[in-house]
Design a protein around this motif. Structure first.
Motif, PDB file in Angstrom:
ATOM      1  N   ILE A 168      42.095  34.526  43.142  1.00 24.63           N
ATOM      2  CA  ILE A 168      41.318  35.658  43.658  1.00 24.63           C
ATOM      3  C   ILE A 168      39.896  35.644  43.108  1.00 24.63           C
ATOM      4  O   ILE A 168      39.600  34.986  42.125  1.00 24.63           O
ATOM      5  CB  ILE A 168      42.000  37.009  43.324  1.00 24.63           C
ATOM      6  CG1 ILE A 168      42.151  37.186  41.815  1.00 24.63           C
ATOM      7  CG2 ILE A 168      43.353  37.126  44.028  1.00 24.63           C
ATOM      8  CD1 ILE A 168      42.674  38.569  41.417  1.00 24.63           C
ATOM      9  N   LYS A 169      39.033  36.416  43.780  1.00 19.04           N
ATOM     10  CA  LYS A 169      37.632  36.438  43.370  1.00 19.04           C
ATOM     11  C   LYS A 169      37.390  37.423  42.216  1.00 19.04           C
ATOM     12  O   LYS A 169      38.250  38.244  41.907  1.00 19.04           O
ATOM     13  CB  LYS A 169      36.740  36.787  44.557  1.00 19.04           C
ATOM     14  CG  LYS A 169      37.205  37.983  45.337  1.00 19.04           C
ATOM     15  CD  LYS A 169      36.484  38.094  46.685  1.00 19.04           C
ATOM     16  CE  LYS A 169      37.107  39.223  47.494  1.00 19.04           C
ATOM     17  NZ  LYS A 169      36.395  39.592  48.688  1.00 19.04           N
ATOM     18  N   ASP A 170      36.228  37.307  41.611  1.00 18.11           N
ATOM     19  CA  ASP A 170      35.821  38.203  40.521  1.00 18.11           C
ATOM     20  C   ASP A 170      35.456  39.562  41.102  1.00 18.11           C
ATOM     21  O   ASP A 170      34.271  39.916  41.204  1.00 18.11           O
ATOM     22  CB  ASP A 170      34.578  37.639  39.802  1.00 18.11           C
ATOM     23  CG  ASP A 170      34.849  36.299  39.150  1.00 18.11           C
ATOM     24  OD1 ASP A 170      35.838  36.188  38.420  1.00 18.11           O
ATOM     25  OD2 ASP A 170      34.061  35.356  39.376  1.00 18.11           O
ATOM     26  N   ASP A 223      35.495  33.219  41.146  1.00 16.30           N
ATOM     27  CA  ASP A 223      34.743  32.755  42.315  1.00 16.30           C
ATOM     28  C   ASP A 223      34.561  31.240  42.311  1.00 16.30           C
ATOM     29  O   ASP A 223      34.483  30.625  43.375  1.00 16.30           O
ATOM     30  CB  ASP A 223      33.334  33.392  42.322  1.00 16.30           C
ATOM     31  CG  ASP A 223      33.396  34.888  42.616  1.00 16.30           C
ATOM     32  OD1 ASP A 223      34.474  35.370  42.999  1.00 16.30           O
ATOM     33  OD2 ASP A 223      32.354  35.558  42.468  1.00 16.30           O
ATOM     34  N   GLU A 224      34.496  30.652  41.109  1.00 15.22           N
ATOM     35  CA  GLU A 224      34.214  29.215  41.026  1.00 15.22           C
ATOM     36  C   GLU A 224      35.364  28.379  41.583  1.00 15.22           C
ATOM     37  O   GLU A 224      35.177  27.233  41.967  1.00 15.22           O
ATOM     38  CB  GLU A 224      33.878  28.816  39.579  1.00 15.22           C
ATOM     39  CG  GLU A 224      35.049  28.769  38.598  1.00 15.22           C
ATOM     40  CD  GLU A 224      35.433  30.139  38.039  1.00 15.22           C
ATOM     41  OE1 GLU A 224      35.083  31.173  38.647  1.00 15.22           O
ATOM     42  OE2 GLU A 224      36.124  30.164  37.000  1.00 15.22           O
ATOM     43  N   ILE A 225      36.571  28.948  41.609  1.00 15.42           N
ATOM     44  CA  ILE A 225      37.706  28.229  42.200  1.00 15.42           C
ATOM     45  C   ILE A 225      37.633  28.360  43.727  1.00 15.42           C
ATOM     46  O   ILE A 225      37.813  27.388  44.457  1.00 15.42           O
ATOM     47  CB  ILE A 225      39.059  28.795  41.711  1.00 15.42           C
ATOM     48  CG1 ILE A 225      39.070  29.016  40.190  1.00 15.42           C
ATOM     49  CG2 ILE A 225      40.212  27.912  42.163  1.00 15.42           C
ATOM     50  CD1 ILE A 225      39.244  27.799  39.367  1.00 15.42           C
ATOM     51  N   LEU A 226      37.342  29.562  44.193  1.00 21.01           N
ATOM     52  CA  LEU A 226      37.293  29.810  45.642  1.00 21.01           C
ATOM     53  C   LEU A 226      36.116  29.113  46.311  1.00 21.01           C
ATOM     54  O   LEU A 226      36.152  28.834  47.506  1.00 21.01           O
ATOM     55  CB  LEU A 226      37.240  31.314  45.919  1.00 21.01           C
ATOM     56  CG  LEU A 226      38.529  32.078  45.582  1.00 21.01           C
ATOM     57  CD1 LEU A 226      38.319  33.571  45.728  1.00 21.01           C
ATOM     58  CD2 LEU A 226      39.680  31.619  46.468  1.00 21.01           C
ATOM     59  N   SER A 261      26.825  41.177  23.753  1.00 24.06           N
ATOM     60  CA  SER A 261      27.680  40.547  24.770  1.00 24.06           C
ATOM     61  C   SER A 261      28.929  39.954  24.132  1.00 24.06           C
ATOM     62  O   SER A 261      30.013  39.998  24.707  1.00 24.06           O
ATOM     63  CB  SER A 261      26.955  39.487  25.590  1.00 24.06           C
ATOM     64  OG  SER A 261      25.754  39.110  25.036  1.00 24.06           O
ATOM     65  N   ARG A 262      28.758  39.389  22.952  1.00 18.45           N
ATOM     66  CA  ARG A 262      29.930  38.834  22.270  1.00 18.45           C
ATOM     67  C   ARG A 262      30.935  39.925  21.914  1.00 18.45           C
ATOM     68  O   ARG A 262      32.139  39.698  21.929  1.00 18.45           O
ATOM     69  CB  ARG A 262      29.490  38.070  21.015  1.00 18.45           C
ATOM     70  CG  ARG A 262      28.880  36.731  21.384  1.00 18.45           C
ATOM     71  CD  ARG A 262      28.250  36.006  20.218  1.00 18.45           C
ATOM     72  NE  ARG A 262      27.862  34.659  20.623  1.00 18.45           N
ATOM     73  CZ  ARG A 262      26.970  33.903  19.989  1.00 18.45           C
ATOM     74  NH1 ARG A 262      26.374  34.364  18.902  1.00 18.45           N
ATOM     75  NH2 ARG A 262      26.685  32.702  20.417  1.00 18.45           N
ATOM     76  N   MET A 281      33.841  40.755  24.175  1.00 22.17           N
ATOM     77  CA  MET A 281      35.081  39.971  24.134  1.00 22.17           C
ATOM     78  C   MET A 281      36.153  40.617  23.249  1.00 22.17           C
ATOM     79  O   MET A 281      37.291  40.179  23.237  1.00 22.17           O
ATOM     80  CB  MET A 281      34.790  38.543  23.682  1.00 22.17           C
ATOM     81  CG  MET A 281      33.905  37.795  24.677  1.00 22.17           C
ATOM     82  SD  MET A 281      33.798  36.026  24.325  1.00 22.17           S
ATOM     83  CE  MET A 281      32.711  36.034  22.901  1.00 22.17           C
ATOM     84  N   PRO A 332      31.987  36.530  27.750  1.00 20.58           N
ATOM     85  CA  PRO A 332      31.033  37.586  27.394  1.00 20.58           C
ATOM     86  C   PRO A 332      30.067  37.987  28.518  1.00 20.58           C
ATOM     87  O   PRO A 332      29.252  38.885  28.312  1.00 20.58           O
ATOM     88  CB  PRO A 332      30.247  36.939  26.254  1.00 20.58           C
ATOM     89  CG  PRO A 332      30.268  35.488  26.572  1.00 20.58           C
ATOM     90  CD  PRO A 332      31.562  35.216  27.291  1.00 20.58           C
ATOM     91  N   THR A 333      30.109  37.333  29.673  1.00 19.12           N
ATOM     92  CA  THR A 333      29.063  37.621  30.681  1.00 19.12           C
ATOM     93  C   THR A 333      29.469  38.703  31.680  1.00 19.12           C
ATOM     94  O   THR A 333      30.624  39.096  31.767  1.00 19.12           O
ATOM     95  CB  THR A 333      28.656  36.341  31.451  1.00 19.12           C
ATOM     96  OG1 THR A 333      29.812  35.750  31.997  1.00 19.12           O
ATOM     97  CG2 THR A 333      27.949  35.379  30.537  1.00 19.12           C
ATOM     98  N   HIS A 334      28.451  39.125  32.446  1.00 24.46           N
ATOM     99  CA  HIS A 334      28.607  40.217  33.406  1.00 24.46           C
ATOM    100  C   HIS A 334      29.704  39.964  34.439  1.00 24.46           C
ATOM    101  O   HIS A 334      30.280  40.882  34.977  1.00 24.46           O
ATOM    102  CB  HIS A 334      27.284  40.434  34.133  1.00 24.46           C
ATOM    103  CG  HIS A 334      26.864  39.212  34.888  1.00 24.46           C
ATOM    104  ND1 HIS A 334      26.191  38.167  34.296  1.00 24.46           N
ATOM    105  CD2 HIS A 334      27.090  38.836  36.167  1.00 24.46           C
ATOM    106  CE1 HIS A 334      26.002  37.208  35.188  1.00 24.46           C
ATOM    107  NE2 HIS A 334      26.536  37.590  36.325  1.00 24.46           N
ATOM    108  N   ASP A 335      29.981  38.668  34.754  1.00 19.49           N
ATOM    109  CA  ASP A 335      30.998  38.383  35.768  1.00 19.49           C
ATOM    110  C   ASP A 335      32.406  38.313  35.166  1.00 19.49           C
ATOM    111  O   ASP A 335      33.374  38.041  35.867  1.00 19.49           O
ATOM    112  CB  ASP A 335      30.659  37.111  36.570  1.00 19.49           C
ATOM    113  CG  ASP A 335      30.458  35.880  35.675  1.00 19.49           C
ATOM    114  OD1 ASP A 335      30.204  36.056  34.467  1.00 19.49           O
ATOM    115  OD2 ASP A 335      30.545  34.756  36.190  1.00 19.49           O
ATOM    116  N   ASP A 336      32.521  38.552  33.878  1.00 20.05           N
ATOM    117  CA  ASP A 336      33.839  38.577  33.228  1.00 20.05           C
ATOM    118  C   ASP A 336      34.391  39.996  33.246  1.00 20.05           C
ATOM    119  O   ASP A 336      34.135  40.789  32.344  1.00 20.05           O
ATOM    120  CB  ASP A 336      33.722  38.067  31.789  1.00 20.05           C
ATOM    121  CG  ASP A 336      33.384  36.578  31.755  1.00 20.05           C
ATOM    122  OD1 ASP A 336      34.126  35.812  32.387  1.00 20.05           O
ATOM    123  OD2 ASP A 336      32.393  36.200  31.115  1.00 20.05           O
TER     124      ASP A 336
END
Lengths: 248, 248
Positions: free
Chosen positions: B45-47, B13-16, B114-115, B118, B74-78
């Motif tokens: 594309i978006k997440d 999303d950060e690119i879009l 969270s780690r 990965m 490690p985060t929810h958006d990954d």
């Protein structure tokens, strides 16, 4: 309120070969965000007629607005206008207004055959004026056709965007912290679960020279629902984990 | 000699939103060109799980190699690893080797939940090692899954590319001239018609400050057929039109 979406088609072998770093899509992306238009996808494709046709048909049917960049100059590898005509089954022919603009722009006798190509486009197109080097872009259906040279594209885009129907702009707040992403991931997860109307993005970075790193946490929302409680929660969470935070 | 193709899927999303300018695809593009792998398309594309799945299935069936960047932290958006597992109908589970690498990397007691995410990836994946921050990427089928942080992505890509099967690198010569594109377009057209095995690209530029401009003419060929006669013809044509040229 109606919401509007967009797709960008970057046309050019020079991007796929890595010779040129595309900056147009980033410029358009930032502007669209401020204007309340959701950019859904960006694609970079080669100077190939069939590829351009397929992608234009696909994007045009999916998004409110499609922006293309590149391939509208005077040379043999500029096939965007021709391909878009074909995509919409429209005649590819001289636009009288574009022809007159270019005829007036060039010194007498220099509006040659290749330059005249820049006046050709799908019949029924609306011109997007180019105050810098005259050669116009055009709009046909929901597709906005722009040049690839960033300086020219940007000037044309600024004018063009004023005329589009837009939604509410997205509200975005970015929180920077010196904590590592994996340290705060699980807490961000909880905060995201608690506030469904906001989206929380987490963007780690590393500075190889300073040997420091951290995370930019981006909280955003399209529906302007209260974004502040989310920010407060995150800032508080960072503090509890012994980190520093600042709004950037 | 077999030829190899590639597609890049930039996830984020950060690119879009325009917050981040993607530089990974340009880096990969340049490297692939030197390695004789044809980059056919790049998509941002978006997440979003469905979007990732559709695109991975589509690219994986079309190209020899698919590279994805972003969304493996490690985060929810990954959600890249999870989505790719689903795209190939493979179990999304802890990779023992990845788990051990991360377990060793983090101080005792800090390899948290969270780690541990990965270390999760499609079962049967081959690791792509990360000498910088430990968390590995992976290869599954013809898809190579890389992180979004450019410094880490690049280090991993340099190692990865060594192991790929490649074609002959593309030969590229760039000629710069001070003439305007529309002046030489018709002649370039003729030269292109004469030499079908080479592709000639024409890239105008403008320097707003210096108020100068010109064209970079890029002559390239995959089959190593004689590129020199084309370059000679172009240099000669520029001279005949009163321009200056240099190989850049």
């Amino acid at each position: 309120m109606k919401s509007y979406t967009a797709g960008i088609i970057v046309i050019g072998d020079e991007i796929l070969s890595g010779r040129t770093q595309d900056s147009n899509s980033n410029y358009i992306a930032k502007t669209l965000l401020n204007e309340g238009i959701r950019l859904e996808e960006v694609v970079v494709i080669k100077d190939d007629k069939k590829t351009i046709i397929d992608k234009v048909i696909n994007y045009s049917s999916q998004y409110s607005y499609v922006f293309t960049t590149g391939g509208i100059g005077p040379t043999h590898d500029d096939i965007t206008s021709e391909s878009i005509s074909e995509a919409f089954n429209l005649e590819y022919s001289i636009n009288k207004k574009a022809f007159d603009i270019l005829d007036k722009y060039y010194p007498k006798g220099e509006f040659n055959e290749s330059r005249q190509r820049m006046a050709k486009m799908p019949v029924g197109s609306e011109l997007i004026l180019n105050p810098m080097t005259a050669a116009p872009g055009f709009k046909i259906n929901n597709v906005y056709v722009l040049p690839g040279v960033p300086e020219i594209m940007q000037i044309m885009f600024i004018e063009l965007i004023k005329k589009l129907k837009k939604g509410k702009p997205k509200l975005v707040i970015t929180i920077n912290t010196n904590l590592y992403e994996s340290k705060i991931a699980i807490f961000l997860n909880d905060i995201q679960d608690k506030f469904k109307n906001c989206s929380i993005g987490s963007y780690p970075y590393f500075n190889l020279v300073a040997k420091t790193g951290g995370v930019n946490i981006v909280v955003s929302s399209w529906d302007m629902s209260s974004i502040q409680p989310v920010v407060d929660d995150i800032v508080n969470m960072i503090k509890l984990n012994g980190g520093k935070s600042s709004i950037v």
